[in-house]
Design a protein around this motif. Structure first.
Motif, PDB file in Angstrom:
ATOM      1  N   SER A 138       0.561   3.602   1.927  1.00 37.20           N
ATOM      2  CA  SER A 138       0.762   4.035   3.311  1.00 37.20           C
ATOM      3  C   SER A 138       2.204   3.796   3.762  1.00 37.20           C
ATOM      4  O   SER A 138       2.658   4.407   4.740  1.00 37.20           O
ATOM      5  N   ARG A 150      -0.204  -7.065  -4.197  1.00 40.27           N
ATOM      6  CA  ARG A 150      -0.770  -7.952  -3.166  1.00 40.27           C
ATOM      7  C   ARG A 150      -1.171  -9.274  -3.765  1.00 40.27           C
ATOM      8  O   ARG A 150      -1.754  -9.307  -4.846  1.00 40.27           O
ATOM      9  N   GLU A 181     -16.119  -0.652  -2.905  1.00 42.73           N
ATOM     10  CA  GLU A 181     -15.272   0.095  -1.968  1.00 42.73           C
ATOM     11  C   GLU A 181     -14.174   0.818  -2.747  1.00 42.73           C
ATOM     12  O   GLU A 181     -13.447   0.199  -3.516  1.00 42.73           O
ATOM     13  N   HIS A 219       0.863  -1.195   0.000  1.00 42.16           N
ATOM     14  CA  HIS A 219       0.000   0.000   0.000  1.00 42.16           C
ATOM     15  C   HIS A 219       0.892   1.234   0.000  1.00 42.16           C
ATOM     16  O   HIS A 219       2.052   1.184   0.409  1.00 42.16           O
TER      17      HIS A 219
HETATM   18  C1  FA5 Z   1      -5.318   0.203   2.405  1.00 40.26           C
HETATM   19  O1  FA5 Z   1      -4.549  -0.200   1.560  1.00 40.26           O
HETATM   20  C2  FA5 Z   1      -4.935   1.281   3.371  1.00 40.26           C
HETATM   21  N1  FA5 Z   1      -3.508   1.507   3.259  1.00 40.26           N
HETATM   22  C3  FA5 Z   1      -5.740   2.541   3.052  1.00 40.26           C
HETATM   23  C4  FA5 Z   1      -5.563   3.603   4.082  1.00 40.26           C
HETATM   24  C5  FA5 Z   1      -4.665   4.622   3.871  1.00 40.26           C
HETATM   25  C6  FA5 Z   1      -6.281   3.519   5.259  1.00 40.26           C
HETATM   26  C7  FA5 Z   1      -4.489   5.610   4.846  1.00 40.26           C
HETATM   27  C8  FA5 Z   1      -6.116   4.486   6.242  1.00 40.26           C
HETATM   28  C9  FA5 Z   1      -5.228   5.527   6.020  1.00 40.26           C
HETATM   29  P1  FA5 Z   1      -7.342  -1.231   1.518  1.00 40.26           P
HETATM   30  O2  FA5 Z   1      -6.672  -2.531   1.580  1.00 40.26           O
HETATM   31  O3  FA5 Z   1      -8.776  -1.197   1.886  1.00 40.26           O
HETATM   32  O4  FA5 Z   1      -6.624  -0.173   2.499  1.00 40.26           O
HETATM   33  O5  FA5 Z   1      -7.150  -0.634   0.057  1.00 40.26           O
HETATM   34  C10 FA5 Z   1      -7.558   0.686  -0.276  1.00 40.26           C
HETATM   35  C11 FA5 Z   1      -8.317   0.666  -1.582  1.00 40.26           C
HETATM   36  O6  FA5 Z   1      -7.541   0.042  -2.606  1.00 40.26           O
HETATM   37  C12 FA5 Z   1      -9.607  -0.168  -1.533  1.00 40.26           C
HETATM   38  O7  FA5 Z   1     -10.669   0.597  -1.028  1.00 40.26           O
HETATM   39  C13 FA5 Z   1      -9.808  -0.521  -3.000  1.00 40.26           C
HETATM   40  O8  FA5 Z   1     -10.409   0.567  -3.690  1.00 40.26           O
HETATM   41  C14 FA5 Z   1      -8.392  -0.668  -3.511  1.00 40.26           C
HETATM   42  N2  FA5 Z   1      -7.976  -2.086  -3.590  1.00 40.26           N
HETATM   43  C15 FA5 Z   1      -7.664  -2.923  -2.561  1.00 40.26           C
HETATM   44  N3  FA5 Z   1      -7.290  -4.149  -3.011  1.00 40.26           N
HETATM   45  C16 FA5 Z   1      -7.387  -4.096  -4.387  1.00 40.26           C
HETATM   46  C17 FA5 Z   1      -7.124  -5.013  -5.452  1.00 40.26           C
HETATM   47  N4  FA5 Z   1      -6.642  -6.249  -5.232  1.00 40.26           N
HETATM   48  N5  FA5 Z   1      -7.331  -4.612  -6.729  1.00 40.26           N
HETATM   49  C18 FA5 Z   1      -7.765  -3.349  -6.974  1.00 40.26           C
HETATM   50  N6  FA5 Z   1      -8.016  -2.426  -6.029  1.00 40.26           N
HETATM   51  C19 FA5 Z   1      -7.834  -2.780  -4.750  1.00 40.26           C
END
Ligand code: FA5
Ligand code: MG
Length: 436
Positions: A146, A168, A273, A144
């Motif tokens: 982050s 991932r 999401e 990420h």
């Molecule tokens: C995160 O990656 C956190 N780092 C986000 C965050 C940043 C939270 C700062 C708090 C503060 P998450 O795993 O939910 O969270 O991923 C964020 C977004 O990336 C998701 O809402 C989705 O839109 C996108 N995403 C996640 N996994 C995938 C995937 N495999 N393929 C495409 N888009 C994805």
């Protein structure tokens, strides 16, 4: 181009200019089992492979695509529109943009940056070997954006955006891909910036953590930050998609924010999401030298936003080099809209497979990885159809349906069969399953 170099006596160069799944290693398990005698060369550095290595040639081949910096690629267009929204709408008293934008941080980060800098607990599921592309026990492809929070704060920035490719080991479907793009946003406030002339205090002298807030923060800090964050992101979504948009917030959990929120958008009869966010854990600001402030962070999923903006039905399309895809976006003017036109609707082909697993030893993401590694862009979906446990032996059997579809052309029956067989062979060799 990347290569994986066997230091002992073999040199294997992998070319990535293919349109068909690669025949990777003659025996891929060899790759995952090799310790010490292999290095990975990636972005001009050599990394020794060890027992944490999970990176594969298919994934390595994506590292130099830089879709977010490829002019007029839909991921680059959405990035530019978001950056432009932030720089026009949010300015300082001189009219200069508040947010500084970065889009060229290396995707190779240390495990410390990806996890420890955010205090992701050592036993947290997101660290698992089956969820990440580890280069070795020190470095990985960032999972990420982050991963850059603390270091960018330490560079002296209090309002910034970081865009990049993230990696991932995830499930496979039309909305998930093992490489995708995120944009991180961070904004830190002083007491005065958050409360203006009103009375307010960023910090809680009692240092009590509750469901609503972290120990360090006052409740009014959390409420003010939440309001600011949600307002900026909701107006971003309206700027991108217009006012008729349906969106909803819900509470969620991240180790590095508290409280945390995610945003979903209603699209094609489903909630999708698009981002995770929250009030940043105060230790990150302290580590970046900005402990006197408090702030929020968010991570946007750029593919998801581009899918909504352009009506792109399948996340794999972003990786297509087919001109019929790329050219649709080439002349798109700033702020004009565009509806993606499917250039070919190839029929999908479904094949099922059932196998016995060794109870407790089967890791779903390893299964997905093998399917993806062999099938690359030809895999549209992998679905668990059925689970069965034999009453006598207590052994479990799983039945999966793999949907094969190529975006550019119709796959031949024998091509699909050959690929399906290759996947089956690897599963038997690498995951000790027995095909039924
Ligand atoms: C995160 O990656 C956190 N780092 C986000 C965050 C940043 C939270 C700062 C708090 C503060 P998450 O795993 O939910 O969270 O991923 C964020 C977004 O990336 C998701 O809402 C989705 O839109 C996108 N995403 C996640 N996994 C995938 C995937 N495999 N393929 C495409 N888009 C994805
Ligand atoms: Mg999420």
């Amino acid at each position: 181009m990347h290569c994986i170099r066997f230091q002992c006596n073999k040199l294997i160069l992998i070319s990535y200019t293919h349109s068909k799944p690669l025949q990777h290693y003659s025996n891929s398990s060899q790759h995952n089992n090799i310790h010490n005698n292999v290095t990975i060369s990636l972005l001009d550095r050599e990394y020794p492979v060890d027992n944490l290595t999970t990176i594969t040639p298919t994934i390595l081949s994506k590292v130099d695509r830089h879709l977010h910096n490829q002019y007029q690629h839909p991921i680059e267009i959405i990035k530019r529109r978001i950056v432009s929204y932030f720089s026009h709408k949010w300015v300082d008293s001189n009219g200069d943009p508040l947010f500084k934008s970065f889009d060229n941080f290396s995707p190779v980060v240390s495990l410390e940056q990806n996890f420890d800098s955010l205090r992701v607990p050592l036993d947290h599921v997101t660290r698992s070997k089956s969820d990440n592309y580890y280069i070795n026990n020190q470095f990985m492809l960032r999972a990420h954006t982050s991963a850059h929070q603390r270091d960018t704060i330490a560079l002296g920035h209090s309002q910034f955006l970081v865009t990049g490719d993230v990696y991932r080991r995830d499930e496979i479907d039309t909305k998930h891909y093992p490489v995708f793009h995120q944009m991180e946003g961070v904004e830190l406030f002083t007491n005065e910036e958050l409360f203006g002339n009103e009375q307010g205090s960023l910090f809680d002298p009692l240092k009590e953590e509750t469901e609503e807030k972290q120990a360090e923060h006052s409740l009014e800090t959390v409420l003010a930050i939440e309001k600011n964050l949600k307002y900026k992101l909701e107006s971003l979504m309206q700027h991108l998609f217009g006012n008729n948009l349906q969106m909803r917030w819900s509470g969620t959990y991240f180790p590095f924010t508290h409280p945390s929120y995610e945003l979903e958008i209603y699209w094609n009869d489903k909630w999708l999401e698009v981002l995770g966010s929250g009030v940043m854990r105060q230790h990150i600001l302290v580590a970046g030298g900005k402990g006197s402030k408090a702030g929020y962070a968010f991570g946007l999923g750029l593919e998801r936003l581009a899918m909504i903006l352009f009506g792109i039905p399948d996340i794999r399309l972003f990786w297509s080099k087919d001109r019929r895809f790329i050219d649709q976006f080439i002349n798109l003017q700033e702020n004009s809209s565009l509806n993606y036109k499917p250039f070919s609707l190839q029929p999908p082909a479904m094949r099922d497979m059932s196998f016995w697993i060794n109870n407790g030893e089967f890791e779903m993401n390893d299964f997905h990885e093998i399917v993806r590694d062999e099938g690359e862009e030809w895999i549209e979906n992998v679905e668990l159809l059925d689970e069965y446990q034999s009453p006598e032996t207590r052994r479990k059997s799983l039945c999966f349906r793999i949907t094969y579809r190529c975006m550019e052309r119709t796959l031949l029956g024998e091509e699909i069969q050959e690929l399906h067989t290759r996947i089956t062979d690897r599963l038997q060799k690498e995951m000790s399953v027995s095909i039924r």
